[in-house]
Motif scaffolding. Structure first.
Motif, short mmCIF file in Angstrom:
data_model
loop_
_atom_site.label_atom_id
_atom_site.label_comp_id
_atom_site.label_asym_id
_atom_site.label_seq_id
_atom_site.Cartn_x
_atom_site.Cartn_y
_atom_site.Cartn_z
N LEU A 77 -11.41 -16.65 -21.41
CA LEU A 77 -12.05 -16.40 -20.11
C LEU A 77 -12.07 -14.92 -19.77
O LEU A 77 -13.06 -14.41 -19.24
CB LEU A 77 -11.33 -17.19 -19.01
N THR A 78 -10.99 -14.23 -20.09
CA THR A 78 -10.90 -12.79 -19.80
C THR A 78 -11.93 -12.01 -20.62
O THR A 78 -12.66 -11.17 -20.08
CB THR A 78 -9.48 -12.26 -20.07
N VAL A 79 -11.99 -12.29 -21.90
CA VAL A 79 -12.94 -11.58 -22.76
C VAL A 79 -14.38 -11.88 -22.33
O VAL A 79 -15.20 -10.96 -22.22
CB VAL A 79 -12.70 -11.94 -24.24
N LEU A 85 -19.30 -8.52 -17.41
CA LEU A 85 -19.31 -7.36 -16.52
C LEU A 85 -19.86 -6.12 -17.21
O LEU A 85 -20.61 -5.35 -16.60
CB LEU A 85 -17.89 -7.08 -15.99
N ALA A 86 -19.52 -5.93 -18.48
CA ALA A 86 -20.01 -4.78 -19.23
C ALA A 86 -21.52 -4.85 -19.39
O ALA A 86 -22.21 -3.83 -19.28
CB ALA A 86 -19.32 -4.72 -20.59
N HIS A 91 -27.01 -2.93 -17.86
CA HIS A 91 -28.34 -3.23 -17.32
C HIS A 91 -28.62 -2.47 -16.02
O HIS A 91 -29.78 -2.24 -15.69
CB HIS A 91 -28.51 -4.73 -17.08
N GLN A 92 -27.60 -2.06 -15.31
CA GLN A 92 -27.80 -1.31 -14.07
C GLN A 92 -28.07 0.15 -14.34
O GLN A 92 -28.61 0.84 -13.50
CB GLN A 92 -26.57 -1.44 -13.18
N VAL A 93 -27.69 0.61 -15.53
CA VAL A 93 -27.85 2.03 -15.85
C VAL A 93 -29.23 2.34 -16.31
O VAL A 93 -30.17 1.86 -16.45
CB VAL A 93 -26.86 2.47 -16.95
#
Length: 93
Positions: A77-79, A85-86, A91-93
């Motif tokens: 779940l963490t990975v 999130l990465a 995609h926002q950049v």
């Protein structure tokens, strides 16, 4: 009485991972999760599981099998969440 102590101890250490798994699933917040700690812990639990199997102690084996599965759930779940999130950041950049 000694067996009861062992069963209670195994139950407590095994189910202690359940709240973490639930918390991650509910909040998707994995910022406080140390993958190195969970990796080392999961390796140790996996070895305890193997040890229980090799000495044919099914209590040790199954307690660690369940713990292993729960710890792997936290890692997975963490990975997944960190990769998600990465991707959002890229995609926002």
């Amino acid at each position: 009485m000694i067996t009861l102590i062992g069963v209670v101890a195994a139950t407590c250490t095994t189910i202690s991972f359940v709240p973490q798994v639930i918390q991650i699933q509910k909040t998707r917040n994995v910022s406080g999760i140390s993958l190195s700690m969970y990796g080392i812990l999961t390796t140790g639990v996996g070895l305890w599981m193997l040890y229980g199997f090799l000495i044919r102690d099914m209590a040790v084996f199954f307690a660690n099998l369940i713990t292993f599965a729960l710890a792997m759930a936290v890692i997975t779940l963490t990975v997944k969440e960190r990769l998600s999130l990465a991707k959002k950041v890229v995609h926002q950049v």
